[in-house]
Design an enzyme around this catalytic site. Structure first.
Site: not given
Length: 164
Positions: A45, A50, A93-94, A135-136, A139
């Site tokens: 995701g 991000q 997390c990226l 999660h996304e 963000h």
């Protein structure tokens, strides 16, 4: 198409509530680039903030690592229903590489969003798909995994991140 730079913690763009996408916003190139970036990272995701864009958009593909691609573009997503049953799972997390944080989330949600063709969507998501969407969506609301921790645990996790 191209791979975009992923914004890393503690960049302030990761703690900003994103603006809705409005009719007429052309996000086709952004969406394509976000998928390419997510697959390259490799993640499941990726949210617009991000990659430095403060818009309510995320992409996800929960199955591609197992060999089958199932890309989903979520524009202006919102959770309309959620389970009372909460499950704690370590999440990566990226934007915070090499750190896993245990986050407690509902085990299913009903998500509403607009897809890339402009059609309204609503679906009950369970398991990994529910966790990734939540999660996304966090963000888009300026929430990263560190913010799910109490002060002491957050300080420890951020200290670990700063040396990784």
């Amino acid at each position: 198409m191209g791979v975009l730079e992923i914004v890393k913690w503690p960049d302030a763009r990761l703690t900003t509530v994103c603006d809705p996408i409005v009719a007429g916003d052309d996000i086709s190139a952004l969406t394509s680039n976000m998928f390419e970036t997510m697959y390259d990272a490799p993640g499941r995701g990726l949210a617009a903030p991000q990659v430095g864009v403060s818009k309510r958009l995320f992409v996800m593909d929960c199955t591609w690592k197992a060999g089958d691609r199932s890309p989903v573009t979520c524009i202006n997503p919102r959770i309309i229903e959620r389970s009372d049953n909460r499950v704690s799972v370590e999440e990566g997390c990226l934007s915070i590489p090499n750190i896993l944080i245990a986050v407690e989330r509902p085990d299913w949600v009903v998500l509403e969003w607009t897809n890339s063709e402009g059609a309204a969507q609503s679906r009950r998501l369970i398991g990994d798909e529910a966790r990734i969407a939540q999660h996304e969506l966090n963000h888009l609301d300026g929430i990263v995994t560190f913010l799910h921790l109490d002060d002491a645990a957050r300080s420890a996790a951020e200290a670990e991140y700063s040396v990784s």
